[in-house]
Enzyme design. Structure first.
Site, PDB file in Angstrom:
ATOM      1  N   ASP A  31       0.841  -1.183   0.000  1.00 38.80           N
ATOM      2  CA  ASP A  31       0.000   0.000   0.000  1.00 38.80           C
ATOM      3  C   ASP A  31       0.890   1.252   0.000  1.00 38.80           C
ATOM      4  O   ASP A  31       1.874   1.334   0.740  1.00 38.80           O
ATOM      5  CB  ASP A  31      -0.921   0.007   1.231  1.00 38.80           C
ATOM      6  CG  ASP A  31      -2.063   0.993   1.086  1.00 38.80           C
ATOM      7  OD1 ASP A  31      -3.214   0.547   0.967  1.00 38.80           O
ATOM      8  OD2 ASP A  31      -1.797   2.218   1.071  1.00 38.80           O
ATOM      9  N   ILE A  32       0.536   2.219  -0.811  1.00 39.31           N
ATOM     10  CA  ILE A  32       1.336   3.436  -0.955  1.00 39.31           C
ATOM     11  C   ILE A  32       1.280   4.297   0.317  1.00 39.31           C
ATOM     12  O   ILE A  32       2.178   5.109   0.560  1.00 39.31           O
ATOM     13  CB  ILE A  32       0.847   4.228  -2.196  1.00 39.31           C
ATOM     14  CG1 ILE A  32       1.934   5.138  -2.745  1.00 39.31           C
ATOM     15  CG2 ILE A  32      -0.426   5.002  -1.905  1.00 39.31           C
ATOM     16  CD1 ILE A  32       1.597   5.705  -4.122  1.00 39.31           C
ATOM     17  N   ASN A  88     -12.846  -3.175   2.380  1.00 39.45           N
ATOM     18  CA  ASN A  88     -13.719  -2.018   2.497  1.00 39.45           C
ATOM     19  C   ASN A  88     -14.729  -2.102   1.353  1.00 39.45           C
ATOM     20  O   ASN A  88     -14.347  -2.360   0.208  1.00 39.45           O
ATOM     21  CB  ASN A  88     -12.911  -0.721   2.405  1.00 39.45           C
ATOM     22  CG  ASN A  88     -11.992  -0.531   3.604  1.00 39.45           C
ATOM     23  OD1 ASN A  88     -12.331  -0.923   4.717  1.00 39.45           O
ATOM     24  ND2 ASN A  88     -10.830   0.055   3.377  1.00 39.45           N
ATOM     25  N   HIS A 101     -10.182  -5.243  -3.648  1.00 42.07           N
ATOM     26  CA  HIS A 101      -8.854  -5.554  -3.109  1.00 42.07           C
ATOM     27  C   HIS A 101      -8.973  -5.940  -1.645  1.00 42.07           C
ATOM     28  O   HIS A 101      -9.839  -5.440  -0.926  1.00 42.07           O
ATOM     29  CB  HIS A 101      -7.894  -4.361  -3.271  1.00 42.07           C
ATOM     30  CG  HIS A 101      -8.431  -3.078  -2.739  1.00 42.07           C
ATOM     31  ND1 HIS A 101      -9.332  -2.304  -3.448  1.00 42.07           N
ATOM     32  CD2 HIS A 101      -8.231  -2.433  -1.566  1.00 42.07           C
ATOM     33  CE1 HIS A 101      -9.643  -1.234  -2.731  1.00 42.07           C
ATOM     34  NE2 HIS A 101      -8.998  -1.296  -1.566  1.00 42.07           N
ATOM     35  N   HIS A 103      -6.979  -6.007   1.945  1.00 34.45           N
ATOM     36  CA  HIS A 103      -5.861  -5.434   2.707  1.00 34.45           C
ATOM     37  C   HIS A 103      -5.331  -6.482   3.688  1.00 34.45           C
ATOM     38  O   HIS A 103      -6.118  -7.134   4.369  1.00 34.45           O
ATOM     39  CB  HIS A 103      -6.334  -4.255   3.580  1.00 34.45           C
ATOM     40  CG  HIS A 103      -6.807  -3.053   2.835  1.00 34.45           C
ATOM     41  ND1 HIS A 103      -6.046  -1.909   2.703  1.00 34.45           N
ATOM     42  CD2 HIS A 103      -7.978  -2.789   2.205  1.00 34.45           C
ATOM     43  CE1 HIS A 103      -6.737  -0.989   2.031  1.00 34.45           C
ATOM     44  NE2 HIS A 103      -7.908  -1.498   1.717  1.00 34.45           N
TER      45      HIS A 103
HETATM   46  P1  5GP Z   1      -9.588   1.328   0.025  1.00 34.01           P
HETATM   47  O1  5GP Z   1      -9.848   2.470   0.963  1.00 34.01           O
HETATM   48  O2  5GP Z   1     -10.177   1.556  -1.350  1.00 34.01           O
HETATM   49  O3  5GP Z   1      -9.972  -0.004   0.609  1.00 34.01           O
HETATM   50  O4  5GP Z   1      -8.027   1.229  -0.098  1.00 34.01           O
HETATM   51  C1  5GP Z   1      -7.312   1.688  -1.196  1.00 34.01           C
HETATM   52  C2  5GP Z   1      -5.864   1.639  -0.775  1.00 34.01           C
HETATM   53  O5  5GP Z   1      -5.084   1.736  -1.940  1.00 34.01           O
HETATM   54  C3  5GP Z   1      -5.453   2.795   0.148  1.00 34.01           C
HETATM   55  O6  5GP Z   1      -4.951   2.257   1.353  1.00 34.01           O
HETATM   56  C4  5GP Z   1      -4.392   3.539  -0.654  1.00 34.01           C
HETATM   57  O7  5GP Z   1      -3.328   3.982   0.142  1.00 34.01           O
HETATM   58  C5  5GP Z   1      -3.946   2.517  -1.679  1.00 34.01           C
HETATM   59  N1  5GP Z   1      -3.556   3.069  -2.962  1.00 34.01           N
HETATM   60  C6  5GP Z   1      -4.275   3.951  -3.712  1.00 34.01           C
HETATM   61  N2  5GP Z   1      -3.637   4.243  -4.861  1.00 34.01           N
HETATM   62  C7  5GP Z   1      -2.493   3.488  -4.838  1.00 34.01           C
HETATM   63  C8  5GP Z   1      -1.411   3.360  -5.759  1.00 34.01           C
HETATM   64  O8  5GP Z   1      -1.374   3.972  -6.835  1.00 34.01           O
HETATM   65  N3  5GP Z   1      -0.407   2.518  -5.412  1.00 34.01           N
HETATM   66  C9  5GP Z   1      -0.425   1.812  -4.249  1.00 34.01           C
HETATM   67  N4  5GP Z   1       0.628   1.018  -4.006  1.00 34.01           N
HETATM   68  N5  5GP Z   1      -1.425   1.916  -3.350  1.00 34.01           N
HETATM   69  C10 5GP Z   1      -2.456   2.742  -3.647  1.00 34.01           C
END
Ligand code: 5GP
Ligand code: ZN
Length: 109
Positions: A31-32, A88, A101, A103
């Site tokens: 995760d970024i 989520n 996705h 986590h």
């Molecule tokens: P969500 O809130 O949709 O479950 O989580 C999305 C996750 O993707 C977030 O924790 C965010 O930091 C991560 N994320 C979003 N864009 C990117 C990206 O371009 N690269 C990576 N490695 N992680 C990302």
């Protein structure tokens, strides 16, 4: 593949994101914006918006996400200490990227 979807782009090698593991079905990357020392994302290559959009044909994808997460937890040394696996779902559930996705979050001391 949806061309405006960041996770489709990552899953299909269109970005410089480091892929930790890849199978025919999914990719794994960090995760970024990590919420813990270990924060990995398990992303199917198939574009599925969220858990709400899964069909019975996607059951193998779902089980592979969990099995690969189990293996990566071991590889990253958090199997014994423990970790969270989290989906989520939609905006109210905190979903920001609308490509399914899983986590994996752990590694706290
Ligand atoms: P969500 O809130 O949709 O479950 O989580 C999305 C996750 O993707 C977030 O924790 C965010 O930091 C991560 N994320 C979003 N864009 C990117 C990206 O371009 N690269 C990576 N490695 N992680 C990302
Ligand atoms: Zn996508």
């Amino acid at each position: 593949m949806e061309k405006d979807c960041i996770f489709c782009q990552i899953a299909h090698g269109r970005t410089d994101t480091e892929i930790l593991t890849e199978t025919d079905t999914l990719v794994v990357f960090k995760d970024i914006n990590p919420h813990a020392p270990v924060h990995l994302l398990f992303v199917p290559k198939k574009h599925i918006r969220s858990i709400n959009d899964l069909t019975s044909a996607d059951q193998e994808i779902l089980s592979e996400l969990i099995m690969v997460a189990r293996d990566m937890a071991k590889e990253h040394g958090v199997s014994k200490s423990g970790y969270k696996l989290l989906y989520n779902v939609e905006k109210g559930g905190g979903q920001l990227v609308f490509h399914l996705h899983l986590h994996l979050i752990g590694g706290w001391h």
